[in-house]
Design a protein around this motif. Sequence first.
Motif, PDB file in Angstrom:
ATOM      1  N   ASN A 118       0.787  -1.225   0.000  1.00 45.75           N
ATOM      2  CA  ASN A 118       0.000   0.000   0.000  1.00 45.75           C
ATOM      3  C   ASN A 118       0.824   1.281   0.000  1.00 45.75           C
ATOM      4  O   ASN A 118       0.251   2.373  -0.009  1.00 45.75           O
ATOM      5  N   THR A 164       1.905  -6.500   2.897  1.00 43.38           N
ATOM      6  CA  THR A 164       1.448  -5.276   3.555  1.00 43.38           C
ATOM      7  C   THR A 164       1.668  -5.417   5.052  1.00 43.38           C
ATOM      8  O   THR A 164       1.248  -6.404   5.647  1.00 43.38           O
ATOM      9  N   ASN A 223      -4.696  -2.973   4.157  1.00 37.35           N
ATOM     10  CA  ASN A 223      -4.562  -4.425   4.063  1.00 37.35           C
ATOM     11  C   ASN A 223      -4.235  -4.836   2.633  1.00 37.35           C
ATOM     12  O   ASN A 223      -4.401  -4.059   1.697  1.00 37.35           O
ATOM     13  N   GLN A 224      -3.775  -6.042   2.511  1.00 41.75           N
ATOM     14  CA  GLN A 224      -3.286  -6.554   1.230  1.00 41.75           C
ATOM     15  C   GLN A 224      -4.361  -6.535   0.154  1.00 41.75           C
ATOM     16  O   GLN A 224      -4.124  -6.102  -0.980  1.00 41.75           O
ATOM     17  N   GLU A 225      -5.554  -6.994   0.486  1.00 41.67           N
ATOM     18  CA  GLU A 225      -6.613  -7.108  -0.509  1.00 41.67           C
ATOM     19  C   GLU A 225      -6.989  -5.744  -1.072  1.00 41.67           C
ATOM     20  O   GLU A 225      -7.177  -5.601  -2.282  1.00 41.67           O
TER      21      GLU A 225
END
Length: 198
Positions: free
Chosen positions: A139, A165, A170-172
Amino acid sequence: MLGDENNNDLVNLDAIDRAKCALLVIDELGDPTGTPLEALLLPPIRQTAKLTTAARAVGMPVIFSNDAHLPGIDRELALWGNHGIAGTPQAQTSPLLDPQPTDYVVEKRRYSGFFQTGLLLLLNELGVDTLICCGMDTNICVKHTVADAYFNNFNIIVVDDATATFLVGNQEEGIEYMKVCYAAKIIDTDEAVKFIEG
């Protein structure tokens, strides 16, 4: 509908010339083994090692975009504390990626690997039009580098399981943002290796 799954089809892997691709590894620095972040960072670094091995085997450029901050000067340090200080082991490509003399290293002092560095010149000289991106933090440095890649008209592939991340968001969300806003093709390491190998 804006932002639907069709965004992931804007980059067609079958239409990409692999001779014009480069693997861009963003801030995979040092060795996290034995650190509090080992469980989070080690798996994507191991995935990235598969990518660097595959890229080198076919002669695809491997480029490391590495933090190289100047203590007491760089604005980023006021936000995140001292990290990636130029000349320290924490600013060197992870030894787990087995860096080679044929690889390229582009040092950076801001999030984006393009900002006031020689990355764009290098990519132009290499004849690259497509970047296979991975790294950390998804991010922050990955997202900002991918943004500048998009602004500079590169095709973008992001290898989601070779990124991580750990600082913000968050990663998603980060992966989805790059897919929707920067037309990044999102694939996993197995698919990326298959693409690299042809």
